[in-house]
Design an enzyme around this catalytic site. Structure first.
Site, mmCIF file in Angstrom:
data_model
loop_
_atom_site.group_PDB
_atom_site.id
_atom_site.type_symbol
_atom_site.label_atom_id
_atom_site.label_comp_id
_atom_site.label_asym_id
_atom_site.label_seq_id
_atom_site.Cartn_x
_atom_site.Cartn_y
_atom_site.Cartn_z
ATOM 1 N N LYS A 122 55.414 3.667 78.992
ATOM 2 C CA LYS A 122 54.618 2.527 78.750
ATOM 3 C C LYS A 122 53.936 2.196 77.470
ATOM 4 O O LYS A 122 54.758 2.066 76.473
ATOM 5 C CB LYS A 122 53.356 2.511 80.013
ATOM 6 C CG LYS A 122 53.901 3.032 81.369
ATOM 7 C CD LYS A 122 52.889 3.452 82.291
ATOM 8 C CE LYS A 122 52.508 4.638 82.289
ATOM 9 N NZ LYS A 122 51.840 5.082 83.608
ATOM 10 N N ASP A 158 49.623 9.375 89.008
ATOM 11 C CA ASP A 158 49.197 8.444 89.757
ATOM 12 C C ASP A 158 49.650 8.298 91.173
ATOM 13 O O ASP A 158 48.992 7.845 92.088
ATOM 14 C CB ASP A 158 48.889 7.173 89.037
ATOM 15 C CG ASP A 158 50.140 6.810 88.370
ATOM 16 O OD1 ASP A 158 50.941 7.518 88.404
ATOM 17 O OD2 ASP A 158 50.232 5.690 87.737
HETATM 18 C C1 BGC Z 1 55.511 7.495 84.428
HETATM 19 C C2 BGC Z 1 54.938 7.988 85.615
HETATM 20 C C3 BGC Z 1 53.905 7.323 86.493
HETATM 21 C C4 BGC Z 1 54.204 5.784 86.298
HETATM 22 C C5 BGC Z 1 53.354 4.691 86.905
HETATM 23 C C6 BGC Z 1 55.454 5.986 84.457
HETATM 24 O O1 BGC Z 1 55.879 5.467 83.246
HETATM 25 O O2 BGC Z 1 56.298 8.019 83.960
HETATM 26 O O3 BGC Z 1 54.347 9.391 85.596
HETATM 27 O O4 BGC Z 1 53.729 7.644 87.784
HETATM 28 O O5 BGC Z 1 54.662 5.051 85.105
HETATM 29 O O6 BGC Z 1 51.982 4.490 86.241
#
Ligand code: BGC
Length: 418
Positions: A122, A158
């Site tokens: 992200k 999450d």
């Molecule tokens: C992460 C996950 C997370 C998901 C939703 C991904 O980029 O690797 O761990 O659950 O985003 O937030």
């Protein structure tokens, strides 16, 4: 999934979360929850009585780019500072508080309270945290301040929080799904199928597995659907050649896929009279919330929001341009819905439950006007005969973290008795 769970090479991590049970209605007391995953960090105080939430206090803290991309210690010092600010402002300084830490990034878990960061995703990329235990870093930062009495009992994702929160709303919940900035899912697996289990087993019958499907395809298995537009989006992303599946489907990227397509159509002189605005040429300018708004116009047979977006982006347009952009938004959204449904249907087939509730949360799922109905249609088609429902389980990453802290406390007491 099968390869991942047997610790064979796979782009699906299938991580053991060490959470072997769901809330059972005995959860009692005050718990702190931390939620880190996006640009907003939240500290939450939850008061539970007989498993039900009776009081909740939340405070949001913005995490600026310098913290999200800078040195890891500074990030964790900031988190500890927020905890301390929260505890002080609620007069909880002297109280021992069990804490659940929602850290929504891929982790290798060696126990309920150990989470080693595999990679950032992200909008985070602090170089010095990958390969280190997020819980340890948090504890050290809290100890450096020495002004609170919190006890970090569990780290979770999450999706796990969403599954747990979903189970409180509907006992048939065995899958947690996030479609937000990022995307991922977790599910309740039979414990005897899980190979990676550090420490002692205590006769667990089941355990939550964090699939980490955002990374699906990082070994090339999804290259057959990769378009030139996906390649461009990846090239412009914070961490390239990583999180292939997430970049096809999640909120951080859908708007950008649309933008890259629109730019190509302008270059081919079939859109906006062959002239793009500076804004349209700017990476990130066409957000996923724009995609949802354009899709809403399609559903309503309107063009009001789409025109407003064009104005905002400084574009000159005619009715054909509106039709084309609507078509692009529909195509990109529909592909995301189909891809998520393929994985969800496969999971349903694996679970083999007679009736399954899938707890879902995330901004893309909540605000996109027809993702949910497409998912219902595609999952039904791809897992024929499987009874399921999609249940919106809001704020699992907050409430779920408090509940997981309560479960962790219960397990700690139970294991110390045996
Ligand atoms: C992460 C996950 C997370 C998901 C939703 C991904 O980029 O690797 O761990 O659950 O985003 O937030």
């Amino acid at each position: 999934m099968e390869r991942g769970i047997h610790e064979q090479p796979s782009s699906l991590q299938m991580e053991n979360t060490y959470i072997p049970e769901l809330p059972d209605g005995t959860e009692e007391g005050m718990f702190l929850a931390l939620d880190l995953g996006g640009t907003n960090f939240r500290v939450i105080l939850l008061e539970l009585s007989n498993g039900a939430l009776i009081r909740e206090k939340v405070k949001h803290y913005h995490i600026g780019e310098e913290l999200r991309l800078g040195c890891g210690e500074r990030l964790f010092d900031f988190l500890a500072e927020c905890v301390s600010d929260f505890v002080r402002s609620h007069d909880l300084t002297g109280i021992r508080l069990p804490l659940g830490f929602t850290f929504s990034f891929p982790m290798i878990q060696k126990g309920l309270d150990v989470g080693i960061l595999v990679t950032w995703t992200k909008s985070f990329n602090c170089p010095s945290v990958v390969g280190r235990d997020a819980v340890q870093m948090l504890r050290e930062a809290i100890n450096r301040r020495g002004d609170t009495h919190v006890e970090v009992l569990a780290v979770l994702n999450d999706t796990t929080g969403t599954l747990i929160q979903g189970a409180v709303l509907d006992r048939r919940t065995v899958i947690g799904l996030i479609l937000g900035t990022g995307s991922n899912a977790c599910y309740m697996e039979r414990a005897d199928r899980v190979q990676h289990w550090e420490g002692q087993r205590h006769g667990e019958k089941q355990v939550i597995i964090d699939i980490e499907w955002g990374a699906f395809g990082d070994n090339g298995v999804l290259d057959f659907i990769k378009t030139d537009y996906d390649r461009k989006v990846d090239d412009n992303s914070l961490i390239t050649n990583s999180f292939t599946f997430e970049k096809y489907i999640s909120g951080k990227y859908l708007g950008e896929i649309v933008r890259v397509i629109l730019v190509k159509l302008v270059e081919d002189c079939v859109l906006f009279g062959g002239t793009a605005s500076d804004m349209l040429l700017t990476s990130g300018a066409f957000t996923t919330s724009f995609v949802s708004l354009v899709e809403q116009d399609t559903v309503d047979d309107s063009c009001d929001s789409t025109s407003e977006i064009f104005d905002k982006l400084g574009l000159s347009y005619d009715p054909d341009d509106i039709t084309i952009v609507k078509y692009v938004c529909e195509t990109v959204s529909n592909r995301a819905a189909l891809l998520v449904s393929i994985c969800t249907a496969t999971l349903l087939e694996r679970l083999d439950c007679p009736d399954t509730t899938i707890a879902v949360d995330g901004s893309l799922y909540k605000y996109h006007p027809r993702l949910k109905s497409w998912m219902n249609k595609y999952i039904r088609l791809l897992a024929p005969g499987k009874k399921f429902r999609l249940l919106l389980a809001e704020d699992g990453s907050g409430k779920g973290a408090g509940l997981v802290a309560a479960i962790a406390l219960r397990l700690k007491q139970r294991f110390s008795d045996t």
